[in-house]
Motif scaffolding. Sequence first.
Motif: not given
Length: 722
Positions: A559-577
């Motif tokens: 984030s930079e004041e006056g320029r904006g913000t970027t959130f990045t979230v990484n989450i592992p999820l189990k695959i439903d076979t």
Amino acid sequence: MEQDKTGRSKMLRLLLLFLIPGIIILTMVFEIQTNIEEKRANTDAEGIIEFMKEQCARYEKAYIQTGAESEFSIESIFNGYKIEREGIVVLSDGKRVISSNDSSMLGEMVAEDPYIKAFDSHPKSDALVRMAENGKIYYGKSAKCDPYYIYVFLPEREIFVERGMVMSYVAVFYLAAWFVLIFVHQRLVKKQLANSEYQNSIIDAISRIYVTNYVVDLKLDTFEIIRAPEQISQIACHFKGARQITDAITQYCIGKDYQAGMRETTNLDTLPERLRGKEFLNYTFQDTVGVWHMLTALPKRVMANGEIETVIFVVQNIDEQKRRELEYQNQILETAEEARRANAAKTEFLRRMSHDIRTPINGIIGMLNIGDYYPEDMEKQKECREKIRDAAMFLFELVNDVLDMSKMESSEIELEQIPFDLRDILREVSTLIEVQAVERGIVFDYKPEEGQHWNLIGSPLHLRQILLNIAGNSVKYNRVNGNLKLFCREVSSSKEYAMFEFTCADTGKGMSEEFQQHMFEPFSQEENGARTNLGGTGLGLSIVKKLVEKMNGEIDVVSEEGRGTTFTVNIPLKIDTEAEAKEQQTEQEEQERSIAGTRILLVEDNELNMEIAEFLLENENAVITKAWNGKEAVDIFQKEPEGSFDVILMDIMMPVMDGLTATRTIRAMHRIDAKTIPIIAMTANAFNEDRKRSCDAGMNGHLAKPLNIQEVINTIAECIQR
């Protein structure tokens, strides 16, 4: 060498101590015994002389009576007489020996006998006369018995018979007494040595506690080291006098910040007065390398008038103890500061909550008043209802956030492990965010999903909450005509798990570097002033952070004041076979689910909630029987015949009898349907603990208010099927 000299000196002193008293004692005994035996011999000699005088008197008497020599002659005067001591008795007429018990002396001339002549050189005495001639020693005594002279000579060995024996006894007794004395002395010495060693061991043990021990004589100005480091010993060697040494120790061994205090404490001129009436004085300081010590001054020798002459100084290393104390104090200060910050944050939170709760309530009341003012204007009525719904939803989300944060803090939140389609979650989130963005004049860009695994197993409710919180903040803190981008992509996968990256980027106000340091703390908001629109609680990012970590994910913010913000979230999820087969079965079950004709005993004490629930259920063609508290519900169920109800919807917190007690009472009834009828909790209590208590009381399900009719239908259908 020094030890040998000391040993010889001790031996010489011991020998003199033994000999001199012995010689004196033996000399005294010798003199006493000599006098005793001389007196005894003198008495015996006088007895012999008296006998000789009597014999001479008999002879003279016989001579006078007969006028001539008779059988009793002067020469036979010793016939039949035996003296008790060995010795020589001589009877002389002044010129020659006329009678003697020693026949060899008869007729001998007096002038030629050395022993008789010896009497001439000695003055007349009542005591025995000692005479020595040719190695022989005699003690003699003489007397005159006119016209005769009597001489008695006793050999020395006959006089001093007991002296040697007495001297031997005395010597033996003296030796025995000396040996006893030595033995007792040795015992005392050993005892004193043992006591001294014991005291030394105590002193040594105590001195180990103290790195430095020294004694100062205040009058003589002397400094005596008992135990000290090498540095202090060297100082004591180079300086003279206790005052100079203590000042030098302060200068070279004490930290600069503590030198003034040390000089004041060890000032020997004022110390006696400061110690008067006290047991000790303490001073805590750091040395030149920063190690903590404690100096203690104790009076050692105190005069009768209370004047202190000698003082002991001991220095103890208390570095570990002091550092633990300082650490503990710092922890207390930090804890107090944390508590202060927490109280300040909670106070600020309550202030904001008061504002944020009053704002939508004021909006709801205001819209109701406006609606009442335009009862015939359907367009205005619709507008008012929409605004009331928005305000109510904000209040609902506000309460949910507070409850979620409370559950996070108490570690009560539990993640679900159920099948879901990630695309459905993303479409639902994007739809909601797009509506909000359009209302704010923000350009919303949602990119299509990238990946191949969309049927997953996890907690869709919490994943939706994470995305809505992040994207909702991007809308809330964006600027007019700003941009908002939301997209998701699958970055990697294995046989069982897939890693997804969720990105939300805006061109809004941004965050200051200072706020970014604590943006995930509860109740924190960069804009702390009063807000005229519906704002947040400052809990959103805290909830997001904890949920992401609980799901084993990571969150990154740029984030930079006056320029904006970027959130990045990484989450592992189990695959439903098995997603396809489950999807078909779910669709079929949802089509079959209906509560039309279901006989429901609805238990609710609040009139408004009863009206809402009755409307929702009757709208699904369910048959409703109402009860206004737990006791009334129990009575109705007991009065009606078995099978009268298909399900009971039970509020928990009610007067007269609460829902949990009512459930246990129904389950205890002696009728078949009391054990089998589904009882579903219908309550505002949404914690896991509340769900557990409901289950323990015998309930089959749990519905949280406000009621979602589809959730109600699904829960009732599932319970009835079971």
